[in-house]
Design an enzyme around this catalytic site. Structure first.
Site, PDB file in Angstrom:
ATOM      1  N   GLU A 141       0.808  -1.214   0.000  1.00 48.48           N
ATOM      2  CA  GLU A 141       0.000   0.000   0.000  1.00 48.48           C
ATOM      3  C   GLU A 141       0.845   1.270   0.000  1.00 48.48           C
ATOM      4  OE1 GLU A 141      -3.099   0.582  -0.323  1.00 48.48           O
ATOM      5  OE2 GLU A 141      -4.139  -1.313   0.029  1.00 48.48           O
ATOM      6  N   SER A 142       1.847   1.320   0.857  1.00 46.41           N
ATOM      7  CA  SER A 142       2.561   2.590   1.058  1.00 46.41           C
ATOM      8  C   SER A 142       4.070   2.473   1.086  1.00 46.41           C
ATOM      9  CB  SER A 142       2.087   3.226   2.375  1.00 46.41           C
ATOM     10  OG  SER A 142       2.485   2.410   3.483  1.00 46.41           O
TER      11      SER A 142
END
Length: 239
Positions: A141-142
């Site tokens: 995700e990040s």
């Protein structure tokens, strides 16, 4: 440099033969607002061009917006308005993937990679979720960047969408602790909904449970089709 009156919606905006256009009439119409913007932009551009000419610089472009900063300031809000709607507050199928980074990625909040992993371990134990699955998801995700944001509006370590953050009562999605707390609870709920099926839970995390139910499996979204196997591959690297 002479600015042509044909760029403005009203024939009264520029008098023939004048080197400077008069200010466009103040109307409430979209055409009037656009004309006013063009007037300000081109007036500013003419000043810039005049200054450049005096310094010996010869422009080669005659496009509508000679000043790209002015053009950007006008059109930037259009994209924001166009991407603001979503049928599922948690859906992220249009989210631009954040390039994975190492777990030691630093942020403006000075949150260390080891600190993030420790928080993941603590909150995963609290909510009964496999911490390795959470770490695999956060990596995708990040890239372990607490300041990560997507053009679709997803925020923080677990890329919570605004609607999802609100549903989970996460007051500050950019705060690592709050983001992880809300994201892990949401992942727990998706795992519970799909009876522990990691594939469906991850698909729901990315595209929203509504889409998983609609398509009875991983939705046919390019981003989601890549997302699920990537997270599972990250997970296998940790087990």
């Amino acid at each position: 440099m002479t600015i042509s009156s044909s760029l403005f919606p009203s024939s009264t905006n520029a008098a023939a033969g004048n080197s400077q256009p008069s200010a466009p009439s103040q109307t409430a119409s979209a055409a009037g607002r656009f004309g006013s913007f063009l007037y300000d932009s081109l007036k500013s551009t003419q000043a810039i061009m005049s200054e450049q000419s005096s310094s010996g610089f010869s422009p080669v472009s005659s496009s509508l917006f000679l000043n790209p900063v002015s053009a950007s300031s006008y059109f930037s809000h259009l994209g924001d308005e166009a991407s603001s709607a979503s049928t599922d507050p948690s859906a992220k199928e249009v989210k631009k993937e954040t390039a994975p980074a190492s777990e030691n990625t630093s942020s403006s909040k000075q949150t260390s990679g080891s600190g993030i992993v420790q928080t993941i371990e603590r909150l995963s134990e609290k909510y009964g979720v496999d911490s390795k699955l959470v770490r695999a998801l956060v990596k995708q995700e990040s890239g372990f960047n607490p300041d990560a944001k997507s053009h679709a509006g997803a925020m923080g370590l677990m890329q919570l969408m605004p609607g999802t953050a609100s549903m989970l009562k996460v007051k500050d999605p950019m705060d690592p602790e709050q983001n992880l707390d809300g994201g892990i609870r949401y992942l727990r709920d998706m795992l519970s909904k799909y009876n522990g099926n990691k594939t469906l839970a991850l698909a729901a995390y990315n595209a929203g449970p509504g889409n998983v139910d609609k398509y009875d499996g991983i939705p046919p979204f390019k981003e989601t089709q890549k997302y699920v196997p990537n997270v599972l591959a990250n997970y296998q690297d940790l087990v």
